[in-house]
Design an enzyme around this catalytic site. Sequence first.
Site, PDB file in Angstrom:
ATOM      1  CE  LYS A 268      50.765  33.480  33.054  1.00 61.35           C
ATOM      2  NZ  LYS A 268      51.470  34.683  32.713  1.00 61.35           N
TER       3      LYS A 268
ATOM      4  CE  LYS B 144      50.966  42.337  35.462  1.00 65.67           C
ATOM      5  NZ  LYS B 144      51.652  41.332  34.688  1.00 65.67           N
TER       6      LYS B 144
ATOM      7  CE  LYS C 278      50.573  34.572  39.672  1.00 67.94           C
ATOM      8  NZ  LYS C 278      50.199  35.980  39.438  1.00 67.94           N
TER       9      LYS C 278
HETATM   10  P1  ATP Z   1      50.235  37.477  34.413  1.00 67.17           P
HETATM   11  O1  ATP Z   1      48.910  36.916  34.809  1.00 67.17           O
HETATM   12  O2  ATP Z   1      50.227  38.229  33.112  1.00 67.17           O
HETATM   13  O3  ATP Z   1      51.357  36.463  34.513  1.00 67.17           O
HETATM   14  P2  ATP Z   1      50.935  38.463  37.010  1.00 67.17           P
HETATM   15  O4  ATP Z   1      49.885  39.094  37.815  1.00 67.17           O
HETATM   16  O5  ATP Z   1      51.337  37.056  37.357  1.00 67.17           O
HETATM   17  O6  ATP Z   1      50.536  38.609  35.487  1.00 67.17           O
HETATM   18  P3  ATP Z   1      53.684  39.184  36.488  1.00 67.17           P
HETATM   19  O7  ATP Z   1      53.993  40.335  35.589  1.00 67.17           O
HETATM   20  O8  ATP Z   1      53.803  37.798  35.916  1.00 67.17           O
HETATM   21  O9  ATP Z   1      52.212  39.407  37.081  1.00 67.17           O
HETATM   22  O10 ATP Z   1      54.584  39.242  37.802  1.00 67.17           O
HETATM   23  C1  ATP Z   1      55.211  40.460  38.246  1.00 67.17           C
HETATM   24  C2  ATP Z   1      55.708  40.303  39.671  1.00 67.17           C
HETATM   25  O11 ATP Z   1      54.571  40.248  40.569  1.00 67.17           O
HETATM   26  C3  ATP Z   1      56.497  39.005  39.931  1.00 67.17           C
HETATM   27  O12 ATP Z   1      57.537  39.315  40.852  1.00 67.17           O
HETATM   28  C4  ATP Z   1      55.497  38.089  40.579  1.00 67.17           C
HETATM   29  O13 ATP Z   1      56.122  37.120  41.413  1.00 67.17           O
HETATM   30  C5  ATP Z   1      54.664  39.082  41.391  1.00 67.17           C
HETATM   31  N1  ATP Z   1      53.307  38.593  41.591  1.00 67.17           N
HETATM   32  C6  ATP Z   1      52.417  38.276  40.614  1.00 67.17           C
HETATM   33  N2  ATP Z   1      51.253  37.887  41.162  1.00 67.17           N
HETATM   34  C7  ATP Z   1      51.424  37.955  42.497  1.00 67.17           C
HETATM   35  C8  ATP Z   1      50.560  37.664  43.602  1.00 67.17           C
HETATM   36  N3  ATP Z   1      49.332  37.243  43.402  1.00 67.17           N
HETATM   37  N4  ATP Z   1      51.042  37.845  44.864  1.00 67.17           N
HETATM   38  C9  ATP Z   1      52.317  38.271  45.068  1.00 67.17           C
HETATM   39  N5  ATP Z   1      53.180  38.557  44.063  1.00 67.17           N
HETATM   40  C10 ATP Z   1      52.747  38.404  42.790  1.00 67.17           C
HETATM   41 MG    MG Z   2      52.754  36.033  36.130  1.00 64.45          MG
END
Ligand code: ATP
Ligand code: MG
Length: 345
Positions: free
Chosen positions: A129, A215, A212
């Site tokens: 990040k 968001k 991965k």
């Molecule tokens: P950001 O990019 O803001 O970190 P994010 O998409 O990684 O957003 P988080 O809010 O950090 O989302 O994570 C929320 C939940 O979703 C956590 O349990 C994380 O492990 C899960 N998660 C996030 N991305 C994935 C993915 N690509 N596949 C499976 N699980 C995910």
């Molecule tokens: Mg995340």
Amino acid sequence: MTVDTHEATAPGAEKMATKKRTFSGVQPTGNIHLGNYLGAIRNWVETQDQYDNIFCIVDLHAITVPIDPVELHANTRKLAALYLACGLDPKHCRLFVQSHVHEHAELSWILNCFTPMGWLNRMTQFKSKAGSNLDSVGTGLYCYPVLMACDILLYHTNYVPVGDDQRQHVELTRDIAIRFNNRYKQQIFTIPEAQIRSVAARIMSLTEPTKKMSKSDPDEGSRISLLDTPKAIKKKIGRATTDSLRLVAFDPERPGITNLLSIYQALTGRSREEIEAEFEGKGYGEFKAALTDCIVATLEPIQQRYHEYMNDLPMLESILKEGADRARPLAAETVRRVKEVVGLG
Ligand code: ATP
Ligand code: MG
């Protein structure tokens, strides 16, 4: 739309609970996507009767990266509506906003003082990040895993249902808890375990399938948002990266098609063999059309319920308030014990 909320349980009665406790959260950093749903939220919904659940909207985590205040406030409500629309039931969980329970921030300072920098230096999420902006990112991004440890440890959590990307942070949480308990020779913190499913634990970006799905990825086309229209879903899946082999089969050497197949597997519940047999001799176009239909069918009822919740913001606020009121006594008791053993106050 009405939702029954059950009565707050007295703090003392929490000790009588026989169910194991789960804690998990999502950041209100943007529209949640299929990865968040399949890797985390859907699993919370499926097992919510089995556990004593605490689900949080982790807004203090969201400010570790620049975010517009109006957007943050709105995202927090949208995420609450999506949690409920996905099937979380306030009867079976405490659902609240992290900043509404100030003990998260308070414990975070204390545990920051007990966490060696060497441990945080190993965290891969910080590296990805922060990228090349090491001097300009906020220190909060660096300390993010300690705040996450506090979220979990405040509630004597047994299980942390998360996606695979959070495995390292849950390990760190365990290390912090063990170190603290040993230091004060008391079982102040319960040692939690990550709960990571084998299917859909890491959904990958549609455009760069070695990263991965996230968001915070600036490329909207990299993810399917839970609020995407059928037209947008069709377009994104149509453009999703595959390869020139035109063979619909799971293959670690071909992350694009494997990722799409994993999404299909998670949504249909079919085995890899069944899916490969279904598309034997068929091209990517046919598979992508089936996948699109499947995603649209999954998201349609969620979107409908989402709009119903968003049309009743006072009810949403009252669910969040009650969730915080029911979480706070547990958090306050943990902070009280921590301050006592540390000698604060
Ligand atoms: P950001 O990019 O803001 O970190 P994010 O998409 O990684 O957003 P988080 O809010 O950090 O989302 O994570 C929320 C939940 O979703 C956590 O349990 C994380 O492990 C899960 N998660 C996030 N991305 C994935 C993915 N690509 N596949 C499976 N699980 C995910
Ligand atoms: Mg995340």
